[in-house]
Motif scaffolding. Structure first.
Motif, PDB file in Angstrom:
ATOM      1  N   VAL A 134      -1.047   5.869   3.897  1.00  0.00           N
ATOM      2  CA  VAL A 134       0.017   5.271   3.086  1.00  0.00           C
ATOM      3  C   VAL A 134      -0.170   3.754   3.018  1.00  0.00           C
ATOM      4  CG1 VAL A 134       2.509   4.832   2.937  1.00  0.00           C
ATOM      5  CG2 VAL A 134       1.684   7.113   3.527  1.00  0.00           C
ATOM      6  N   SER A 135      -0.537   3.149   4.137  1.00  0.00           N
ATOM      7  CA  SER A 135      -0.764   1.698   4.158  1.00  0.00           C
ATOM      8  C   SER A 135      -1.913   1.320   3.234  1.00  0.00           C
ATOM      9  CB  SER A 135      -1.063   1.233   5.588  1.00  0.00           C
ATOM     10  OG  SER A 135      -0.004   1.537   6.458  1.00  0.00           O
ATOM     11  N   ARG A 136      -2.958   2.112   3.252  1.00  0.00           N
ATOM     12  CA  ARG A 136      -4.095   1.848   2.357  1.00  0.00           C
ATOM     13  C   ARG A 136      -3.661   1.953   0.895  1.00  0.00           C
ATOM     14  NH1 ARG A 136     -10.141   4.563   2.510  1.00  0.00           N
ATOM     15  NH2 ARG A 136     -10.910   3.576   0.624  1.00  0.00           N
ATOM     16  N   TYR A 137      -2.857   2.965   0.594  1.00  0.00           N
ATOM     17  CA  TYR A 137      -2.371   3.138  -0.772  1.00  0.00           C
ATOM     18  C   TYR A 137      -1.629   1.885  -1.238  1.00  0.00           C
ATOM     19  CZ  TYR A 137       0.728   4.612  -4.545  1.00  0.00           C
ATOM     20  OH  TYR A 137       1.427   4.673  -5.729  1.00  0.00           O
ATOM     21  N   PHE A 138      -0.746   1.361  -0.388  1.00  0.00           N
ATOM     22  CA  PHE A 138       0.029   0.190  -0.797  1.00  0.00           C
ATOM     23  C   PHE A 138      -0.816  -1.077  -0.805  1.00  0.00           C
ATOM     24  CE2 PHE A 138       3.713   2.957   0.046  1.00  0.00           C
ATOM     25  CZ  PHE A 138       4.363   2.762  -1.171  1.00  0.00           C
ATOM     26  N   GLN A 157       7.363   8.086  -0.300  1.00  0.00           N
ATOM     27  CA  GLN A 157       6.354   7.825   0.720  1.00  0.00           C
ATOM     28  C   GLN A 157       6.964   7.139   1.944  1.00  0.00           C
ATOM     29  OE1 GLN A 157       2.303   7.046  -0.019  1.00  0.00           O
ATOM     30  NE2 GLN A 157       2.538   6.889  -2.223  1.00  0.00           N
ATOM     31  N   MET A 158       7.931   6.247   1.710  1.00  0.00           N
ATOM     32  CA  MET A 158       8.610   5.589   2.834  1.00  0.00           C
ATOM     33  C   MET A 158       9.442   6.598   3.637  1.00  0.00           C
ATOM     34  SD  MET A 158       7.759   2.361   2.960  1.00  0.00           S
ATOM     35  CE  MET A 158       6.141   3.135   2.686  1.00  0.00           C
ATOM     36  N   VAL A 159      10.121   7.487   2.933  1.00  0.00           N
ATOM     37  CA  VAL A 159      10.919   8.518   3.616  1.00  0.00           C
ATOM     38  C   VAL A 159      10.008   9.432   4.430  1.00  0.00           C
ATOM     39  CG1 VAL A 159      12.422  10.518   3.269  1.00  0.00           C
ATOM     40  CG2 VAL A 159      12.783   8.437   1.916  1.00  0.00           C
TER      41      VAL A 159
END
Length: 349
Positions: A178-182, A155-157
């Motif tokens: 992605v921010s919500r997921y983390f 996800q970071m890549v």
């Protein structure tokens, strides 16, 4: 100091530090793919905000080898910049011939030559307080289930790779997702709070840069118009309401033609999809990011978030700037995550 880097990677980190000290937001190792094919990595991707009306994206090609083939790299980097919508190109090479710099000037490419790099290589302590990219990814992989549990490194890549596709509401919405997921991982994986926070901060730093870039185009609009444009973008993406409506009509026209009771089914599907879009709580973030004082702080907040993600001695955001904490509070409200509960979990990290 962490793991030993190869000469090439070490030079990239030295240059990253140099450009960060010069005021840029810097991303290292940005994957560029074309139609599913992995083409290359951009060594350094630089972003600068020179005024409310000016944003610049620069790519840096770094070659720290005995035979750097500098002339060829200038051609390569110039073409790559066009492919990824970068305005400026820099080639950093151990080559010292003045002809290389002159050739770069002819093609509007800045060449940082061996003389410059030799001075840079004498600088020490540039990773004293920061992770290298390799260490950042190592910290993620220490969580043994990170690959199975949503592929945290992947996800970071992917977050990085979005930079090569041209910044838009589509990329901002993906960074936001992605921010919500983390944010949810922070609440549900108590043993992995630190690394989940690092990923959370990193994806949010890219989101902040994305919104800053978009606001350049909205700077001439009044507050209400900016709200409207931002809500539409955060809800429907880069295509906007009209684009989504057209795409939906095109897709559902096939249902109307070939399915039994096609028109009734099409109408139900259309209503359901549009209702789902309209139910998204994007009004909260639209109104927040439309404020002119918020627009001014996004670039420094992005750098602050990136610093939290990469800080060698991990620290959370609870003692960060008021502006950063205000933005996180707005996003938590949008995601319907309780601010107090989130802060309690973070404070244990």
């Amino acid at each position: 100091m962490g793991k030993i880097l190869s000469k090439g990677f070490e030079m990239e980190e030295q240059l990253r530090n140099y450009f960060m000290q010069s005021g840029y937001f810097v991303v290292r190792g940005v994957p560029f793919a074309y139609k599913g094919f992995d083409v290359t990595d951009i060594d350094l991707w630089l972003y600068s905000r020179e005024s409310s009306l000016t944003r610049n994206i620069t790519i840096v090609d770094v070659k720290n080898k005995k035979t750097p083939q500098a002339i060829e790299r200038i051609f390569w980097a110039k073409g790559l910049a066009q492919a990824v919508n970068a305005q400026n190109v820099i080639v950093a090479t151990t080559e010292r011939r003045k002809e290389v710099k002159e050739f770069g000037q002819d093609l509007d490419v800045l060449v940082l030559d061996g003389v410059f790099l030799s001075k840079l290589s004498k600088s020490e302590g540039f990773l004293k307080n920061r992770f290298s990219d390799e260490e950042f990814f190592d910290s993620i992989e220490k969580y043994s289930l990170s690959k199975l549990d949503g592929d945290w490194k992947g996800q970071m890549v992917k977050c990085k790779s979005l930079l090569t596709k041209g910044i838009s509401f589509d990329s901002c919405n993906q960074w936001l997702e992605v921010s919500r997921y983390f944010a949810e991982q922070i609440l549900t994986k108590p043993s992995q709070v630190d690394v989940a926070l690092r990923c959370f901060y990193y994806s949010l730093s890219l989101f902040s840069i994305g919104v800053d870039f978009i606001l350049k185009e909205l700077s001439f609009l009044d507050y209400d118009e900016r709200i409207s444009k931002l809500i539409e973008g955060f809800t429907y993406g880069a295509k906007g309401l009209n684009g989504v409506t057209k795409m939906l009509s095109l897709s559902l026209s096939l249902v109307e033609q070939f399915a039994a009771e096609g028109k009734a089914i099409s109408s139900q599907v259309r209503s359901k999809i549009m209702a789902d879009f309209e139910s998204l709580p994007t009004g909260i973030i639209g109104e927040y990011f439309a404020k002119s004082d918020v627009g001014k702080i996004l670039f420094p907040v992005a750098k602050e978030l990136e610093g939290l993600a990469m800080n060698r001695q991990f620290r959370n955001h609870l003692e960060s700037s008021l502006e950063l904490r205000g933005m996180l509070g707005c996003l938590l409200d949008c995601w319907e995550i309780n601010r107090k509960e989130f802060s309690i979990v973070v404070s244990t990290s």
